[in-house]
Design a protein around this motif. Structure first.
Motif, short mmCIF file in Angstrom:
data_model
loop_
_atom_site.label_atom_id
_atom_site.label_comp_id
_atom_site.label_asym_id
_atom_site.label_seq_id
_atom_site.Cartn_x
_atom_site.Cartn_y
_atom_site.Cartn_z
N CYS A 3 7.93 41.36 27.78
CA CYS A 3 8.25 40.67 26.52
C CYS A 3 9.76 40.55 26.41
N VAL A 4 10.23 39.37 26.07
CA VAL A 4 11.66 39.15 25.86
C VAL A 4 11.87 38.58 24.46
N ALA A 5 13.07 38.71 23.97
CA ALA A 5 13.33 38.29 22.60
C ALA A 5 14.76 37.86 22.42
N ALA A 19 17.13 40.29 24.78
CA ALA A 19 16.75 41.66 25.08
C ALA A 19 15.31 41.67 25.59
N ALA A 20 14.92 42.79 26.15
CA ALA A 20 13.56 42.94 26.65
C ALA A 20 12.93 44.19 26.06
N ASP A 21 11.61 44.20 26.03
CA ASP A 21 10.89 45.36 25.50
C ASP A 21 11.33 46.62 26.22
N ARG A 22 11.66 47.60 25.48
CA ARG A 22 12.20 48.84 26.03
C ARG A 22 11.26 49.52 27.02
N CYS A 52 4.80 41.49 22.83
CA CYS A 52 5.89 41.85 21.93
C CYS A 52 5.30 42.59 20.75
N ASN A 53 5.36 43.90 20.79
CA ASN A 53 4.67 44.72 19.80
C ASN A 53 5.53 45.14 18.63
N TYR A 88 13.70 47.43 21.71
CA TYR A 88 14.24 46.59 22.76
C TYR A 88 15.45 47.23 23.42
N ASP A 89 15.72 46.75 24.61
CA ASP A 89 16.85 47.28 25.37
C ASP A 89 17.42 46.18 26.25
N PHE A 90 18.40 46.55 27.06
CA PHE A 90 19.04 45.62 27.99
C PHE A 90 19.79 44.53 27.23
N TRP A 91 20.54 44.96 26.25
CA TRP A 91 21.31 44.02 25.45
C TRP A 91 22.48 43.46 26.23
N GLY A 92 22.72 42.18 26.02
CA GLY A 92 23.89 41.55 26.62
C GLY A 92 25.07 41.63 25.67
N GLN A 93 26.10 40.87 25.99
CA GLN A 93 27.30 40.89 25.17
C GLN A 93 27.19 39.93 23.99
N GLY A 94 26.17 39.09 24.01
CA GLY A 94 25.94 38.17 22.91
C GLY A 94 26.73 36.89 23.02
#
Length: 126
Positions: free
Chosen positions: A33-35, A96-99, A105-106, A113-119
């Motif tokens: 799941c990605v968001a 981000a993606a599901d941790r 996507c729950n 979520y995790d794997f955050w970028g710099q935005g």
């Protein structure tokens, strides 16, 4: 930790459009799941849309009908097409993606979520 790269933000007038992109290197968007999230100062990051591996989507009410999420599994790129932008869409946008690596996507909260970028910054003027 290598971070995904978001791009495509900018400054537009209300009613305009932008297309955001996210190319993660830590995970395969076809399997999790990605968001897209949005952050404005003083608030927690809020999920704009979640995209499950089966293509199921969950949009925030305020963007329903105006934003469209999509992905290119072969290129491992996630997109967010943003149309009819409004000033309240202003913010820093992150992918981000599901941790836990789940396919569905729950949850909508940032803690899931995790794997955050710099935005990438989106600014919409009235």
């Amino acid at each position: 930790q290598v971070q995904p790269v978001e791009s495509g933000g900018g400054s537009v007038a209300a009613g305009g459009s932008l297309r955001l992109s996210c190319k993660p290197s830590e995970y395969d968007i076809a399997t999790v799941c990605v968001a897209w999230f949005r952050w404005v100062p003083g608030k927690v990051r809020e999920r704009v849309v979640g995209l499950a591996t089966d293509g199921g989507t969950t949009y925030r009410d305020s963007v329903q009908g105006r934003f469209t999420v999509s992905k290119d599994n072969a290129k491992n790129i996630l997109y967010l097409q943003m149309d009819n932008l409004k000033p309240e869409d202003t913010g820093m946008y992150y992918c981000a993606a599901d941790r836990l690596g789940r396919r569905n996507c729950n949850g909508a909260t940032q803690e899931k979520y995790d794997f955050w970028g710099q935005g990438t910054q989106v600014t919409v003027s009235s």
